[in-house]
Each structure stands twice: as structure tokens, then as C-alpha cells.
Design a protein around this motif. Structure first.
Motif, PDB file in Angstrom:
ATOM      1  N   CYS A  63       0.825  -1.211   0.000  1.00 51.78           N
ATOM      2  CA  CYS A  63       0.000   0.000   0.000  1.00 51.78           C
ATOM      3  C   CYS A  63       0.860   1.263   0.000  1.00 51.78           C
ATOM      4  N   PHE A  64       0.559   2.176  -0.934  1.00 51.10           N
ATOM      5  CA  PHE A  64       1.343   3.392  -1.086  1.00 51.10           C
ATOM      6  C   PHE A  64       0.697   4.594  -0.391  1.00 51.10           C
ATOM      7  N   ALA A  65      -0.394   4.384   0.321  1.00 52.18           N
ATOM      8  CA  ALA A  65      -1.101   5.504   0.945  1.00 52.18           C
ATOM      9  C   ALA A  65      -1.643   5.082   2.307  1.00 52.18           C
ATOM     10  N   THR A  66      -0.781   4.550   3.143  1.00 51.81           N
ATOM     11  CA  THR A  66      -1.226   4.042   4.447  1.00 51.81           C
ATOM     12  C   THR A  66      -1.724   5.178   5.330  1.00 51.81           C
ATOM     13  N   HIS A  67      -2.602   4.824   6.268  1.00 51.44           N
ATOM     14  CA  HIS A  67      -3.274   5.811   7.113  1.00 51.44           C
ATOM     15  C   HIS A  67      -2.553   6.006   8.440  1.00 51.44           C
ATOM     16  N   ASN A  68      -2.598   7.246   8.929  1.00 53.13           N
ATOM     17  CA  ASN A  68      -2.237   7.586  10.300  1.00 53.13           C
ATOM     18  C   ASN A  68      -3.358   8.444  10.879  1.00 53.13           C
ATOM     19  N   ALA A  69      -3.326   8.665  12.186  1.00 53.48           N
ATOM     20  CA  ALA A  69      -4.318   9.541  12.800  1.00 53.48           C
ATOM     21  C   ALA A  69      -4.217  10.940  12.202  1.00 53.48           C
ATOM     22  N   ALA A  70      -5.354  11.563  11.986  1.00 49.20           N
ATOM     23  CA  ALA A  70      -5.379  12.915  11.432  1.00 49.20           C
ATOM     24  C   ALA A  70      -4.988  13.955  12.487  1.00 49.20           C
ATOM     25  N   GLN A  71      -5.395  13.719  13.747  1.00 50.09           N
ATOM     26  CA  GLN A  71      -5.073  14.653  14.816  1.00 50.09           C
ATOM     27  C   GLN A  71      -3.658  14.403  15.332  1.00 50.09           C
ATOM     28  N   LYS A  72      -3.117  15.399  15.999  1.00 46.02           N
ATOM     29  CA  LYS A  72      -1.790  15.293  16.594  1.00 46.02           C
ATOM     30  C   LYS A  72      -1.880  15.214  18.112  1.00 46.02           C
ATOM     31  N   MET A  73      -1.067  14.384  18.700  1.00 45.41           N
ATOM     32  CA  MET A  73      -0.817  14.460  20.128  1.00 45.41           C
ATOM     33  C   MET A  73       0.173  15.603  20.366  1.00 45.41           C
ATOM     34  N   THR A  74       0.105  16.229  21.542  1.00 44.54           N
ATOM     35  CA  THR A  74       0.915  17.411  21.800  1.00 44.54           C
ATOM     36  C   THR A  74       1.535  17.360  23.189  1.00 44.54           C
ATOM     37  N   LEU A  75       2.473  18.265  23.411  1.00 43.99           N
ATOM     38  CA  LEU A  75       2.912  18.573  24.763  1.00 43.99           C
ATOM     39  C   LEU A  75       1.894  19.507  25.401  1.00 43.99           C
ATOM     40  N   THR A  76       2.017  19.753  26.685  1.00 39.81           N
ATOM     41  CA  THR A  76       1.026  20.582  27.368  1.00 39.81           C
ATOM     42  C   THR A  76       1.050  22.037  26.902  1.00 39.81           C
ATOM     43  N   ASP A  77       2.158  22.472  26.291  1.00 40.52           N
ATOM     44  CA  ASP A  77       2.213  23.839  25.764  1.00 40.52           C
ATOM     45  C   ASP A  77       1.688  23.948  24.339  1.00 40.52           C
ATOM     46  N   GLY A  78       1.144  22.827  23.820  1.00 37.49           N
ATOM     47  CA  GLY A  78       0.571  22.830  22.477  1.00 37.49           C
ATOM     48  C   GLY A  78       1.516  22.401  21.378  1.00 37.49           C
ATOM     49  N   THR A  79       2.788  22.151  21.696  1.00 40.03           N
ATOM     50  CA  THR A  79       3.747  21.708  20.682  1.00 40.03           C
ATOM     51  C   THR A  79       3.321  20.362  20.112  1.00 40.03           C
ATOM     52  N   GLU A  80       3.170  20.295  18.785  1.00 36.10           N
ATOM     53  CA  GLU A  80       2.754  19.051  18.156  1.00 36.10           C
ATOM     54  C   GLU A  80       3.900  18.048  18.118  1.00 36.10           C
ATOM     55  N   LEU A  81       3.563  16.787  18.347  1.00 41.08           N
ATOM     56  CA  LEU A  81       4.545  15.710  18.352  1.00 41.08           C
ATOM     57  C   LEU A  81       4.456  14.900  17.070  1.00 41.08           C
ATOM     58  N   SER A  82       5.600  14.425  16.605  1.00 40.72           N
ATOM     59  CA  SER A  82       5.650  13.512  15.461  1.00 40.72           C
ATOM     60  C   SER A  82       5.757  12.091  15.997  1.00 40.72           C
ATOM     61  N   PRO A  83       4.713  11.277  15.856  1.00 41.25           N
ATOM     62  CA  PRO A  83       4.769   9.918  16.401  1.00 41.25           C
ATOM     63  C   PRO A  83       5.631   9.009  15.534  1.00 41.25           C
ATOM     64  N   ALA A  84       6.501   8.240  16.160  1.00 39.42           N
ATOM     65  CA  ALA A  84       7.379   7.332  15.416  1.00 39.42           C
ATOM     66  C   ALA A  84       6.549   6.350  14.596  1.00 39.42           C
ATOM     67  N   LEU A  85       6.846   6.295  13.302  1.00 34.67           N
ATOM     68  CA  LEU A  85       6.143   5.426  12.368  1.00 34.67           C
ATOM     69  C   LEU A  85       4.619   5.611  12.441  1.00 34.67           C
ATOM     70  N   GLY A  86       4.212   6.836  12.774  1.00 37.23           N
ATOM     71  CA  GLY A  86       2.787   7.131  12.830  1.00 37.23           C
ATOM     72  C   GLY A  86       2.080   6.511  14.016  1.00 37.23           C
ATOM     73  N   ILE A  87       2.838   6.038  15.013  1.00 29.14           N
ATOM     74  CA  ILE A  87       2.239   5.354  16.159  1.00 29.14           C
ATOM     75  C   ILE A  87       2.522   6.108  17.450  1.00 29.14           C
ATOM     76  N   GLY A  88       3.802   6.177  17.868  1.00 33.64           N
ATOM     77  CA  GLY A  88       4.143   6.827  19.126  1.00 33.64           C
ATOM     78  C   GLY A  88       3.587   6.067  20.311  1.00 33.64           C
ATOM     79  N   ALA A  89       4.294   5.024  20.759  1.00 34.06           N
ATOM     80  CA  ALA A  89       3.721   4.122  21.763  1.00 34.06           C
ATOM     81  C   ALA A  89       4.547   3.992  23.038  1.00 34.06           C
ATOM     82  N   PHE A  90       5.611   4.801  23.208  1.00 31.46           N
ATOM     83  CA  PHE A  90       6.233   4.892  24.528  1.00 31.46           C
ATOM     84  C   PHE A  90       5.398   5.874  25.349  1.00 31.46           C
TER      85      PHE A  90
END
Length: 362
Positions: free
Chosen positions: A107-134
Motif C-alpha cells: 500500500c502506497f497511501a497508508t493511514h495515520n491519525a489525522a489529529q496530533k498528540m501534543t505537549l502541554t504547551d501545544g507543541t505538536e509531536l511527530s509519532p514514530a512510524l505514525g504510532i508513538g507508543a512509549f
């Protein structure tokens, strides 16, 4: 209501990771919140921390994970709260040219969540491989949740989410290993041992493990290696040929990701054999200088294997079943179970080859 949980982030290139408070939004359409139970420490996470993937810092690290679906967003029908899932980074779209050709594992168009998880100051995080599970809870696309038998141990089956699947799939899916084949695996960390285990499952009769660390060679025997070669002491190409009647192996899997070991794999395969690159190179690495006549004259196939060419919905439940039947020893990949604040130490152990996998337990 969004939730605040603890998670491990990398703020900048090469900086030690840190535990921070992560804001996880409620799932939107097509999304799910998963309460993480276990997450393996993979070399890819270290690549992210070192800037070897991209520079979209800060990263929310971790991706080899299993847990329980806690919430789902609108339109989600394949999973529901309470489901035990292994997270994957190939949520297939069903509509791209690969999916339409009946090859969704490409698949050349795999899905990730549309929303971003953030730090408490609003800084957006880039989840590793679109997951971020630590992180205690993570937001993913619902297609990244693959239901498996809840009788399985999260620390073991979570490793199917990346390293074990990458190696096992490189042998079975990409390399097409089948009964009676000879297989050589160069590099016997978690991915390489996954390839050894996959070759054994597929019925290979000669499985040659190659590494420079005697401890790793011993580990490889436990996963099914019939022979071992210490490349610090012996020319691995000559050793592989000697162990295969002078011909070379039918399939050689390179699980290091370096030009010199890829070149060894090329010359260690039999005529018309297959070389599979599953080790992840860094951006500056180039193909080794091979005479084009050798490429032409030896025939066969030179392949790369991305995520073991797996289809999570097909492969994860099947491999979990094999694990529960005692036919695939996923527990043997788990070297230690650690807490969230021990990830930086786990990177050091991984770098020195002291572990196959450290697994964070929540």
C-alpha cells in the motif's frame, strides 16, 4: 475530553530522551485511542532520536506495541473498546494502485491519525512510524489496530508490530523461503533472528547465521540456525559457500543495512538466488561498487523488504496463533522488561548488543 499521560519524547538530534506529559485528544473519525500495555525498544526509535529518519522533532517514540482499545471515533467498525490489538504502521487504504492490484502489503497511501498528540504547551509531536507508543495511551488510525487473541502476552506479541515481523516477513514474504531451501542471515539482532525464525517456520533445511558477536550467534541457534559464522574470524562469503556445497545460499537476508554486508550477501547467494535487504541504511550510504556483468551474470533477484512485506490483518493473527501453539517463540526475543523511564538506558544496551529487545511494560 483530551487526556494527559506520560510518554517518552526526543526533543532534538542526539539529545537524551525524556519522559514528558503528553496530551491525547479524543479520537476523531476513523481514529482510536489505545491503552498501551507493552512496547518494544526498536533500533528505529534510536534512528529517530539520532535524526536518521527526518528532522520533525520533537518525536513521540515507540511503535512495537500491544494494548487495549479504549475509545473509537465515528465510523470505526473493525475494532471496539476492549479489543486486544497489536499496533501496525501499515494501515492499508484499499484504494491506491497497489491495493487495487490486490497487493495491499505494498500500500502506497497508508493511514495515520489525522489529529496530533501534543505537549502541554501545544507543541505538536511527530509519532514514530505514525504510532508513538512509549506512552500510556496513544492516538492512532483505527486501521493501525490489529485484533489478535487476547490470551497472548502483550510484551511478546507487541514485537510483531515491527522488528520480528520485519525479519520473519523478509524470509517468508519477500524472500519466498520454502521447504528444503538454504538461507543465510547476515546480522543477528532482533530483525535478523526474526528472519532465522521465519526460515525455520518455512522449512529451510540449512539456516546460516552470520554476525561478529558470539552472543548473537548463540541467540540465533535458539531461533533455528543450523550453522553459525563469526564474520570477524571467517570470510562469510566463503563460509556460506562451503556450507552450501560450494554454491551459495538460495536466499540471503541482509539485516544490517550497510553497503559492505549487502555486497557480502550478493556474492554469498547461489546463481539465480535471492538477496533481501531488510537492514535499514542511513541516508548517506550508497550501493557498493559491483560490476554490472556480475549483476547480470548471476541472475536471480535483489529485493528490499519494507516491514517484511506484511499484511497485518493477515499476518499478526496467524503469527499470534503460532506463538500460542508453541511454534514461534516470541518470548525468546524479550531480553528484559523495563519501565518508561529506562528507555535511554535501553538504547545503550541495544547499541552495545546486550539485548535483543528491551520491552517497556505499562
Amino acid at each position: 475530553m483530551s487526556q494527559e499521560v506520560r510518554g517518552v519524547i526526543a526533543r532534538g538530534k542526539g539529545a537524551p530522551v525524556e519522559v514528558a506529559t503528553i496530551v491525547v485528544p479524543d479520537p476523531g473519525p476513523g481514529e482510536a485511542v489505545v491503552r498501551v500495555q507493552a512496547c518494544g525498544v526498536c533500533h528505529t526509535d534510536l534512528h529517530y532520536r539520532e535524526g536518521g529518519i527526518n528532522d520533525d522533532f520533537p518525536f513521540l517514540l515507540g511503535h512495537e506495541a500491544a494494548g487495549i482499545v479504549e475509545q473509537v471515533g465515528a465510523g470505526v467498525t473493525d475494532v471496539e473498546p476492549g479489543d486486544f490489538v497489536v499496533l501496525n504502521w501499515r494501515a492499508v487504504c484499499g484504494n491506491c494502485r497497489a491495493c487495487r492490484r490486490g497487493k495491499p502489503w505494498y500500500c502506497f497511501a497508508t493511514h495515520n491519525a489525522a489529529q496530533k498528540m501534543t505537549l502541554t504547551d501545544g507543541t505538536e509531536l511527530s509519532p514514530a512510524l505514525g504510532i508513538g507508543a512509549f506512552v500510556e495511551k496513544t492516538l492512532v488510525h483505527a486501521g493501525q489496530c490489529t485484533k489478535v487473541d487476547p490470551a497472548a502476552r502483550p510484551a511478546a506479541v507487541g514485537l510483531l508490530g515491527c522488528g520480528v515481523m520485519a525479519g520473519l516477513g523478509a524470509a517468508v514474504n519477500t524472500g519466498g523461503v520454502t521447504r528444503g531451501d538454504s538461507v543465510a542471515v547476515i546480522g543477528c539482532g532482533g530483525v535478523g533472528d526474526g528472519a532465522v525464525a521465519g526460515a525455520a517456520l518455512a522449512g529451510a533445511t540449512t539456516i546460516i547465521a552470520v554476525d561478529t558477536d558470539p552472543r548473537k550467534l548463540e541467540w540465533a541457534k535458539g531461533f533455528g540456525a543450523t550453522h553459525t559464522v563469526n564474520a570477524r574470524e571467517t570470510d562469510p562469503v566463503e563460509a556460506i559457500r562451503e556450507l552450501t556445497g560450494g554454491h551459495g545460499a538460495d536466499v540471503v537476508i541482509e539485516a544490517v543495512g550497510r553497503p559492505e554486508t549487502w555486497q557480502q550477501a550478493f556474492y554469498a547467494r547461489d546463481l539465480a538466488g535471492t538477496v533481501v535487504l531488510v537492514g535499514v541504511p542511513t541516508p548517506e550510504m550508497k550501493m557498493p561498487d559491483l560490476p554490472l556483468l556480475d549483476v547480470f551474470g548471476r541472475g536471480g533477484a535483489l529485493k528490499s523488504s519494507w516491514y517484511g512485506d506484511c499484511l497485518p490483518s493477515r499476518d499478526f493473527p496467524m503469527l499470534t496463533s503460532l506463538y500460542l501453539q508453541g511454534r514461534l517463540d516470541l518470548d525468546a526475543f524479550v531480553s528484559e522488561e523495563i519501565g518508561l523511564d529506562q528507555v535511554e538506558d535501553a538504547f545503550g544496551k541495544m547499541h552495545h548488543g546486550d539485548v535483543l529487545r528491551s520491552v517497556v511494560i505499562f
